[in-house]
Design an enzyme around this catalytic site. Structure first.
Site, mmCIF file in Angstrom:
data_model
loop_
_atom_site.group_PDB
_atom_site.id
_atom_site.type_symbol
_atom_site.label_atom_id
_atom_site.label_comp_id
_atom_site.label_asym_id
_atom_site.label_seq_id
_atom_site.Cartn_x
_atom_site.Cartn_y
_atom_site.Cartn_z
ATOM 1 N N GLN A 1 -2.596 3.689 -8.615
ATOM 2 C CA GLN A 1 -3.781 2.970 -9.094
ATOM 3 C C GLN A 1 -4.921 3.962 -9.282
ATOM 4 O OE1 GLN A 1 -3.846 0.361 -5.736
ATOM 5 N NE2 GLN A 1 -4.213 2.026 -4.312
ATOM 6 N N HIS B 1 -14.141 -8.106 6.306
ATOM 7 C CA HIS B 1 -13.384 -7.508 7.407
ATOM 8 C C HIS B 1 -13.465 -8.337 8.687
ATOM 9 C CE1 HIS B 1 -13.817 -3.660 4.935
ATOM 10 N NE2 HIS B 1 -12.558 -4.034 4.887
ATOM 11 N N ASP C 1 -9.454 1.303 3.627
ATOM 12 C CA ASP C 1 -10.863 1.651 3.866
ATOM 13 C C ASP C 1 -11.195 1.675 5.355
ATOM 14 O OD1 ASP C 1 -11.721 -1.144 4.674
ATOM 15 O OD2 ASP C 1 -11.167 -1.543 2.597
ATOM 16 N N ASP D 1 5.044 2.275 1.964
ATOM 17 C CA ASP D 1 5.047 0.968 1.320
ATOM 18 C C ASP D 1 5.076 -0.094 2.423
ATOM 19 O OD1 ASP D 1 5.815 -1.487 0.188
ATOM 20 O OD2 ASP D 1 6.987 -0.529 -1.379
ATOM 21 N N GLY D 2 4.041 -0.927 2.483
ATOM 22 C CA GLY D 2 3.935 -1.919 3.548
ATOM 23 C C GLY D 2 5.057 -2.939 3.528
ATOM 24 N N ASP E 1 -4.038 -6.926 4.168
ATOM 25 C CA ASP E 1 -5.313 -6.516 3.581
ATOM 26 C C ASP E 1 -5.031 -5.764 2.290
ATOM 27 O OD1 ASP E 1 -7.859 -5.735 3.002
ATOM 28 O OD2 ASP E 1 -8.166 -4.520 4.797
ATOM 29 N N PRO F 1 0.807 -2.358 -7.076
ATOM 30 C CA PRO F 1 1.509 -2.234 -5.802
ATOM 31 C C PRO F 1 1.316 -3.402 -4.859
ATOM 32 C CG PRO F 1 -0.384 -0.735 -5.890
ATOM 33 C CD PRO F 1 -0.195 -1.295 -7.274
#
Length: 265
Positions: A13, A44, A68, A118-119, A136, A143
């Protein structure tokens, strides 16, 4: 926008950080706003604390995405937490955040374990390890697209312990193009988990300001008296550090306007 601070096209990305006139530094991914220094606390705090307080004793937490660092920061406020695995597919997000959004993440906390993977593949191989899983991710394109599929939620269910909790972001109910993705998520959660419900938060820089989140569990109701008692007790130690979340917000966030409830009916 005053100037571009960071811009990199990664294999996944385009990650950019801008200096703005009133919102502090602001990150976008593929042109979509992810967070600003001024308003990131809403997203958050709501993504983290609703699920964390619903669980009676969250010790091991998985965050999928969250590069982040803001969700991890909020999770790590809970003294019961012993380990947070944050699985972020794109290291550029973490690198840009550390340099240009340094106040957002709690990167020096030794309980935080950052993995660049990769989650979806990661959670597929986890077996009854986690008390809380927090999704999140960004919008359901590129992705992050797989984070809205039923198969993914089945992996998450298997990765959670018997009293496990899942939360995730599920887009803006005001944007018609998101409705199919939102309904897909809540249909899947309803089939996979014992309990599931939508809750809301209000984030100025996200499309239309109203943002939806998913809560799912293997049995715990997020508004039970014991959960509300846990919130009251827990916030006595760090509630003054929060800018948005409190017990009343927790309880009220599950109240849905009619048109929002209709999107998942």
């Amino acid at each position: 926008m005053n100037k571009v601070l960071f811009s990199e096209q990664t294999p996944y990305q385009k990650v950019e950080v801008f200096e703005t006139d009133t919102w502090g530094n602001l990150m976008t991914i593929d042109g979509m706003v992810m967070l600003s220094e001024k308003d990131e606390f809403v997203y958050h705090e709501m993504l983290a604390h609703v699920g964390m307080f619903a669980h009676p004793n969250p010790e091991k937490v998985l965050i999928i995405g969250g590069g982040d660092g803001g969700t991890a920061r909020e999770v790590l406020r809970h003294p019961s937490v012993k380990q947070v695995d944050m699985v972020e597919i794109d290291e550029a997000v973490v690198r840009a955040s550390k340099e240009f959004l340094p106040e957002v993440g709690a990167w020096d906390d030794p309980r935080l374990n950052v993995l660049f993977e990769d989650g979806i593949a990661f959670v597929k191989n986890a077996d009854a390890e986690y008390d809380v899983v927090i999704i999140d991710g960004s919008d359901p394109v590129g992705p992050a697209e797989g984070l809205f599929e039923k198969e993914f939620f089945e992996y998450c269910h298997s990765a959670l312990k018997e009293d496990g909790i899942l939360t995730g972001q599920t887009e803006s109910p005001w944007v018609d193009e998101y409705h199919s993705s939102i309904k897909q998520v809540f249909d899947a959660l309803g089939e996979v988990f014992t309990k599931s419900s939508m809750y809301l938060g209000f984030i100025p820089l996200y499309p239309a300001g109203m943002w939806s989140f998913a809560f799912a569990s293997k049995g715990i109701e997020p508004k039970d008296d014991e959960v509300l008692a846990r919130i009251e007790k827990g916030l006595s130690s760090f509630g003054n550090d929060l800018k948005y979340y409190n017990k009343d917000i927790h309880r009220g966030s599950f109240a849905l306007p009619n048109f929002v409830a209709e999107t998942i009916r």
